[in-house]
Design an enzyme around this catalytic site. Structure first.
Site, PDB file in Angstrom:
ATOM      1  N   GLU A  31      41.164  40.028  74.813  1.00 27.67           N
ATOM      2  CA  GLU A  31      40.524  38.686  74.394  1.00 27.67           C
ATOM      3  C   GLU A  31      40.572  37.838  75.748  1.00 27.67           C
ATOM      4  O   GLU A  31      39.378  37.080  75.675  1.00 27.67           O
ATOM      5  CB  GLU A  31      41.701  37.780  73.611  1.00 27.67           C
ATOM      6  CG  GLU A  31      41.596  38.358  71.984  1.00 27.67           C
ATOM      7  CD  GLU A  31      42.467  39.659  71.750  1.00 27.67           C
ATOM      8  OE1 GLU A  31      43.257  39.915  72.963  1.00 27.67           O
ATOM      9  OE2 GLU A  31      42.466  39.792  70.742  1.00 27.67           O
TER      10      GLU A  31
ATOM     11  N   HIS B 132      50.125  35.473  62.764  1.00 19.88           N
ATOM     12  CA  HIS B 132      48.749  35.372  62.172  1.00 19.88           C
ATOM     13  C   HIS B 132      48.546  34.300  61.421  1.00 19.88           C
ATOM     14  O   HIS B 132      47.328  34.384  60.801  1.00 19.88           O
ATOM     15  CB  HIS B 132      48.526  37.001  61.541  1.00 19.88           C
ATOM     16  CG  HIS B 132      48.452  38.048  62.459  1.00 19.88           C
ATOM     17  ND1 HIS B 132      49.163  38.526  63.384  1.00 19.88           N
ATOM     18  CD2 HIS B 132      47.243  38.889  62.488  1.00 19.88           C
ATOM     19  CE1 HIS B 132      48.956  39.412  64.082  1.00 19.88           C
ATOM     20  NE2 HIS B 132      47.672  39.797  63.413  1.00 19.88           N
TER      21      HIS B 132
END
Lengths: 307, 325
Positions: free
Chosen positions: B60, B129
């Site tokens: 990322e 998450h």
């Protein structure tokens, strides 16, 4: 190289006088790398570097006056005084920053290189980094990404053996050479060069750039070097022996390179003296320029946040 | 007008941008061959090819920062994160690079990048998450943050975001992808920084954004049954905040409730409530009512997970507690 050395000596002096504040990291001892490498670049190539960035800036031809004014925090500086020593910037010259989050510059360099690939130019991005940054995740992520995408990027390691006060062998498991690690990421063009030898750096860079421009993807150069002074002006250098510094100072390019040139009959003492005098005057002038430039007006706090 | 899903609105916006501007390209994890974790980029690789629809490694920091670099060089990358929770791995590139490179260079460069990410909880993905860090990014100068709640806003804001010369965090609550709504066939934009009155009312102003708007509209329906006319304001953009629209409504209704689905403490809801109090205390019948997510990680098991997410009844109860309505 002499310009960088004199500029850095002057910066140190100005820091002591309180004209330059914040963190100041001098490039003294490493000049042959910036000069050797950047001399091989084209105007449309990008440069991204770390916070010890004055040498790269001057080697790229950033204006000496505006560079000094930036260090003084004046409106006449490269970035109107908003960046300072660690964040020199001149987009017109493809100089996309000194960056001071260690390793933060790798992803940026990948994107700049990607823009050249996307537009199908032969442009390259050179990213300079130190041995300390190789322990950041971004170093490994971007080496991999660049190789997978065959990005036109030159990874240029300035291995000065110390990340701040930590010698590489205290914080690195992979041994004293870094360049063999590039092969792990499928980067086949990886070289090591004497970072005190400007001609050797030039030659290594030339060969690497040819490989990149031929479409072979990224290349890697490790230059062995040494900073003669502390990490920053705040560093009393208690972590290393002065004999180590002295051994490297014997290879100082600022003295050895002119000696070589004279020995080869390529330049005379008189010509060197002339160059030195002109550089000294340029550095003195930069201080005057910086002193004469005002601090930015208050409204500059609020500008340049959004386009 | 055509009724489409939130996901289809995004797909339309991305295709239009790719068609209109060769400098627009997409990158992210599994957005190509896999068609995207939430299928927003379905079919794009086939149509536009691997140079413009780029599958990235699971790195990322590397690909978000590469988006910044490409944007600085004048391209217009639309970068997808598989989850807003994963943005933490790239947060240095978002906060220190995307948001600051223009300022630190004294305005020499622009960063026309969009960072799209599914966000929010409620689908049993457990604590790491189910987070919504658009809240955090909303406090960072240099970034813009948008949070559409309808297909109309999703398309209108995506068009504006891709055309914007600044880094835009585009937060897509994952619960919204399948929701439907009317979208005009003709060109339109939703400007960044403009809130929207989703339902008019005269008794209380209820402010929220993203998925929270569904809860607030539901609450407004229930309140109407008891004769309370609630106005629902969808901020749509978290940075810059459109406090003028909020203020106008609060000064009309004299009551305010802020719904923030994230952690209640030190979240954006606190900022908005404080600003309403600061601007409009003379008009208010009582303190600004607040509903927020519980100050807990989000557990996997459904009963406990739902216990932490603001529900319609919480809104109704809070209004009754604060204003006696």
């Amino acid at each position: 190289m002499y310009l960088i050395r004199q500029f850095e000596e002057k910066c140190g002096e100005m820091y002591t006088r309180g004209q330059v504040r914040g963190f100041l990291h001098l490039y003294i001892g490493e000049e042959a790398i910036a000069v050797g490498a950047i001399s091989q670049l084209q105007p449309h190539d990008y440069i991204v570097t770390h916070y010890r960035d004055h040498g790269h800036a001057l080697a790229r031809g950033l204006d000496t006056n505006r560079t000094m004014a930036e260090l003084f925090g004046r409106v006449g500086g490269l970035s109107k005084g908003k960046g300072g020593s660690m964040h020199l910037f001149d987009a017109d010259k493809g100089f996309i920053g000194g960056h001071a989050i260690v390793g933060g510059q790798f992803p940026l360099a990948a994107g700049l290189a990607l823009s050249h690939q996307y537009r199908k130019t032969d442009g390259v991005c050179v990213v300079f980094f130190g041995d300390g940054s190789t322990n950041q995740g971004t170093y490994h992520e971007v080496m991999n990404l660049a190789s997978v995408w065959k990005l036109p990027i030159l990874f240029f390691l300035e291995n000065n053996l110390y990340g701040m006060g930590s010698r590489f062998d205290r914080v690195r498991a992979g041994g004293e050479d870094f360049y063999p690690g590039a092969a792990t990421y499928g980067i086949d063009h990886a070289a090591v060069v004497d970072g005190m030898d400007v001609i050797a750096v030039q030659e290594a860079t030339k060969v690497a750039l040819e490989s990149i421009r031929a479409g072979n993807g990224p290349a890697f150069i490790e230059a062995k070097t040494f900073r003669f002074q502390g990490h920053s002006m705040a560093d009393p250098v208690k972590y290393r022996d002065s004999s180590e510094t002295e051994a490297w100072e014997a290879k100082d390019p600022i003295t050895t390179f002119p000696e070589d040139l004279i020995a080869q009959g390529l330049v005379t003492e008189a010509e060197l003296a002339e160059i030195r005098a002109s550089v000294d005057a340029e550095v003195d002038e930069s201080v005057k320029f910086a002193e004469d430039s005002p601090f930015p007006p208050d409204e500059e706090l609020f500008t340049d946040i959004y386009a | 007008m055509t009724e489409i899903t939130f996901r289809q609105a995004l797909q339309r916006g991305l295709r239009e941008a790719l068609d209109a501007d060769p400098d627009v390209f997409l990158m992210g994890e599994d957005i190509g061959k896999y068609d995207g974790a939430y299928a927003v980029t379905q079919g794009l690789l086939e149509k536009y090819g691997p140079d413009r629809i780029r599958d990235t490694p699971i790195s990322e920091a590397a690909f978000v920062g590469a988006g910044v670099g490409a944007a600085v060089a004048g391209l217009r990358p639309v970068v997808e994160l598989m989850s807003m929770s994963f943005s933490l791995v790239a947060s240095d590139q978002i906060v220190n690079m995307a948001a600051k490179i223009r300022y630190m260079s004294g305005g020499q460069v622009k960063v026309p990048m969009v960072l799209r990410a599914p966000t929010g909880g409620g689908v049993q993905l457990a604590a790491t998450h189910s987070q919504s860090f658009e809240n955090w990014y909303a406090s960072t100068p240099g970034l813009k943050v948008v949070t559409p709640s309808t297909p109309y806003d999703a398309l209108g804001l995506l068009r504006s975001s891709i055309e914007d010369d600044n880094p835009v965090i585009f937060a897509e609550n994952a619960l919204l992808y399948g929701t439907r709504g009317e979208v005009p066939d003709e060109e339109f934009r939703v400007p960044i920084g403009l809130a929207d009155v989703k339902r008019e009312g005269s008794d209380i102003t209820m402010v929220g954004w993203g998925h929270g708007i569904i809860t607030l509209l539901d609450a407004a329906d229930k309140l109407a049954e008891t004769g309370v006319k609630a106005e629902v304001i969808d901020l749509r953009t978290l940075r810059p905040l459109d406090m003028d629209t909020v203020t106008e409504s609060v000064e009309k209704t004299g009551r305010a409730l802020v719904l923030d689905e994230n952690w209640r403490t030190a979240g954006l809801g606190a900022e908005i409530a404080a600003e309403i109090g600061y601007r409009s205390s003379d008009y208010l019948d009582g303190p600004v009512a607040r509903v927020g997510g519980t100050d807990t990680p989000s557990p996997y098991t459904r009963p406990l997970e739902q216990l932490g997410i603001p529900q319609t009844q919480w809104v109704i109860d809070e209004i009754e507690k604060t204003y006696g309505l």
